[in-house]
Scaffold this motif. Sequence first.
Motif, PDB file in Angstrom:
ATOM      1  N   MET A  27       0.841  -1.201   0.000  1.00 34.33           N
ATOM      2  CA  MET A  27       0.000   0.000   0.000  1.00 34.33           C
ATOM      3  C   MET A  27       0.876   1.252   0.000  1.00 34.33           C
ATOM      4  SD  MET A  27      -3.053  -1.061   2.617  1.00 34.33           S
ATOM      5  CE  MET A  27      -3.986   0.440   2.464  1.00 34.33           C
ATOM      6  N   PHE A  28       1.935   1.224   0.795  1.00 35.37           N
ATOM      7  CA  PHE A  28       2.849   2.356   0.892  1.00 35.37           C
ATOM      8  C   PHE A  28       3.505   2.640  -0.452  1.00 35.37           C
ATOM      9  CE2 PHE A  28       7.303   3.642   1.654  1.00 35.37           C
ATOM     10  CZ  PHE A  28       7.091   4.871   2.252  1.00 35.37           C
ATOM     11  N   TRP A  29       4.054   1.623  -1.100  1.00 41.66           N
ATOM     12  CA  TRP A  29       4.788   1.832  -2.357  1.00 41.66           C
ATOM     13  C   TRP A  29       3.869   2.175  -3.518  1.00 41.66           C
ATOM     14  CZ3 TRP A  29       9.429   3.283  -2.031  1.00 41.66           C
ATOM     15  CH2 TRP A  29      10.262   2.811  -1.016  1.00 41.66           C
ATOM     16  N   ILE A  30       2.660   1.654  -3.512  1.00 40.02           N
ATOM     17  CA  ILE A  30       1.717   1.987  -4.591  1.00 40.02           C
ATOM     18  C   ILE A  30       1.254   3.436  -4.479  1.00 40.02           C
ATOM     19  CG2 ILE A  30      -0.622   1.541  -5.441  1.00 40.02           C
ATOM     20  CD1 ILE A  30      -0.072  -1.454  -4.834  1.00 40.02           C
ATOM     21  N   LEU A  31       1.011   3.891  -3.267  1.00 39.84           N
ATOM     22  CA  LEU A  31       0.418   5.212  -3.070  1.00 39.84           C
ATOM     23  C   LEU A  31       1.434   6.329  -2.898  1.00 39.84           C
ATOM     24  CD1 LEU A  31      -2.368   3.992  -0.689  1.00 39.84           C
ATOM     25  CD2 LEU A  31      -2.603   4.597  -3.093  1.00 39.84           C
ATOM     26  N   ARG A  32       2.650   5.999  -2.527  1.00 41.13           N
ATOM     27  CA  ARG A  32       3.662   7.013  -2.248  1.00 41.13           C
ATOM     28  C   ARG A  32       4.107   7.719  -3.529  1.00 41.13           C
ATOM     29  NH1 ARG A  32       9.182   7.349  -2.059  1.00 41.13           N
ATOM     30  NH2 ARG A  32       9.974   8.776  -0.488  1.00 41.13           N
ATOM     31  N   ARG A  33       4.176   9.020  -3.436  1.00 47.28           N
ATOM     32  CA  ARG A  33       4.646   9.857  -4.534  1.00 47.28           C
ATOM     33  C   ARG A  33       5.537  10.962  -3.960  1.00 47.28           C
ATOM     34  NH1 ARG A  33       2.907   6.106  -6.723  1.00 47.28           N
ATOM     35  NH2 ARG A  33       1.272   5.931  -8.241  1.00 47.28           N
ATOM     36  N   LEU A 105       5.204   7.786   5.595  1.00 46.16           N
ATOM     37  CA  LEU A 105       5.696   6.840   6.598  1.00 46.16           C
ATOM     38  C   LEU A 105       4.711   6.727   7.768  1.00 46.16           C
ATOM     39  CD1 LEU A 105       9.502   7.695   6.611  1.00 46.16           C
ATOM     40  CD2 LEU A 105       8.433   5.561   5.840  1.00 46.16           C
ATOM     41  N   GLY A 106       4.070   7.826   8.118  1.00 37.41           N
ATOM     42  CA  GLY A 106       3.021   7.775   9.137  1.00 37.41           C
ATOM     43  C   GLY A 106       1.854   6.910   8.696  1.00 37.41           C
ATOM     44  N   LEU A 107       1.488   7.027   7.420  1.00 34.30           N
ATOM     45  CA  LEU A 107       0.431   6.160   6.891  1.00 34.30           C
ATOM     46  C   LEU A 107       0.858   4.698   6.935  1.00 34.30           C
ATOM     47  CD1 LEU A 107      -0.959   8.088   3.788  1.00 34.30           C
ATOM     48  CD2 LEU A 107      -1.892   7.957   6.094  1.00 34.30           C
ATOM     49  N   LEU A 108       2.112   4.424   6.603  1.00 33.23           N
ATOM     50  CA  LEU A 108       2.624   3.054   6.682  1.00 33.23           C
ATOM     51  C   LEU A 108       2.495   2.526   8.103  1.00 33.23           C
ATOM     52  CD1 LEU A 108       4.173   0.582   5.536  1.00 33.23           C
ATOM     53  CD2 LEU A 108       6.278   1.831   6.053  1.00 33.23           C
ATOM     54  N   PHE A 109       2.858   3.338   9.080  1.00 35.12           N
ATOM     55  CA  PHE A 109       2.731   2.951  10.487  1.00 35.12           C
ATOM     56  C   PHE A 109       1.280   2.606  10.830  1.00 35.12           C
ATOM     57  CE2 PHE A 109       1.668   4.425  14.804  1.00 35.12           C
ATOM     58  CZ  PHE A 109       2.400   3.505  15.548  1.00 35.12           C
ATOM     59  N   TYR A 110       0.349   3.445  10.385  1.00 37.61           N
ATOM     60  CA  TYR A 110      -1.061   3.191  10.696  1.00 37.61           C
ATOM     61  C   TYR A 110      -1.670   2.083   9.839  1.00 37.61           C
ATOM     62  CZ  TYR A 110      -1.289   6.803  14.168  1.00 37.61           C
ATOM     63  OH  TYR A 110      -1.095   7.530  15.312  1.00 37.61           O
ATOM     64  N   PHE A 111      -1.140   1.834   8.637  1.00 34.46           N
ATOM     65  CA  PHE A 111      -1.588   0.665   7.869  1.00 34.46           C
ATOM     66  C   PHE A 111      -1.275  -0.600   8.662  1.00 34.46           C
ATOM     67  CE2 PHE A 111      -0.661   2.887   3.547  1.00 34.46           C
ATOM     68  CZ  PHE A 111      -1.900   3.503   3.587  1.00 34.46           C
ATOM     69  N   MET A 112      -0.036  -0.697   9.124  1.00 39.33           N
ATOM     70  CA  MET A 112       0.388  -1.881   9.875  1.00 39.33           C
ATOM     71  C   MET A 112      -0.391  -1.994  11.187  1.00 39.33           C
ATOM     72  SD  MET A 112       2.354  -4.443   9.645  1.00 39.33           S
ATOM     73  CE  MET A 112       3.040  -5.717  10.676  1.00 39.33           C
ATOM     74  N   THR A 113      -0.548  -0.888  11.871  1.00 41.33           N
ATOM     75  CA  THR A 113      -1.316  -0.894  13.124  1.00 41.33           C
ATOM     76  C   THR A 113      -2.744  -1.355  12.881  1.00 41.33           C
ATOM     77  OG1 THR A 113       0.030   0.923  13.969  1.00 41.33           O
ATOM     78  CG2 THR A 113      -2.093   0.552  15.044  1.00 41.33           C
ATOM     79  N   SER A 114      -3.336  -0.905  11.805  1.00 43.26           N
ATOM     80  CA  SER A 114      -4.706  -1.284  11.480  1.00 43.26           C
ATOM     81  C   SER A 114      -4.825  -2.780  11.188  1.00 43.26           C
ATOM     82  CB  SER A 114      -5.204  -0.468  10.290  1.00 43.26           C
ATOM     83  OG  SER A 114      -6.542  -0.775  10.006  1.00 43.26           O
ATOM     84  N   PHE A 115      -3.862  -3.323  10.456  1.00 44.49           N
ATOM     85  CA  PHE A 115      -3.871  -4.764  10.205  1.00 44.49           C
ATOM     86  C   PHE A 115      -3.785  -5.548  11.516  1.00 44.49           C
ATOM     87  CE2 PHE A 115      -2.545  -4.000   5.714  1.00 44.49           C
ATOM     88  CZ  PHE A 115      -3.507  -4.796   5.113  1.00 44.49           C
TER      89      PHE A 115
END
Length: 181
Positions: A27-33, A105-115
């Motif tokens: 999710m991070f690599w697809i959405l990161r720009r 990176l904050g979104l990555l942290f919360y993606f993992m936390t959400s999982f």
Amino acid sequence: MGILKLNKRYRKLFLVLVLYLVLSLAMFWILRRNFIWNGDDIYYQFQRIMGLGFNFTDGLLTSNISPTNFGKMGYGVNIFYPWLTMIPFQLLYHVRGNWISAYYLGLLFYFMTSFLISHYSMKKFSGSSKLAVLFAIIYNFSTYRLIEMFTRASLAEYLASVFLPLCFVGFYQLFFSEGHQ
């Protein structure tokens, strides 16, 4: 024999953690720009995150006032929105020195936390690891949550939905569980 069972249990846990990490990174690599997607609330959310930085610099660790919102007049936005969940973005900014990197990176942290939270909640509710993995994947890739994050850029609502499964399982255990947990 007990060591084999223990190793099997840890191996299963390790595989689930790796799966969630891979999905979060995808999710991070697809959405990161090199830019921030233009969501409806993104400017407002960045004002909140930057306001925390100004408060921390001034020695105010628990201020409800955001000095950067609405023309820098000092608005009490943190009374109504969860400011504690914005701290990882601010800390990542201090580590990386770039707001765009800190945001993703904050979104990555919360993606993992959400999982992890959604998996734990369904495992607690159903007792099934397979159902917990399925629920975590479906919940985290649900259209509503992705729209909240990227079309609307409503961090507060997205972060509230991170903890929603935990609230539901707590409600269920409180009212319908046999034992008092």
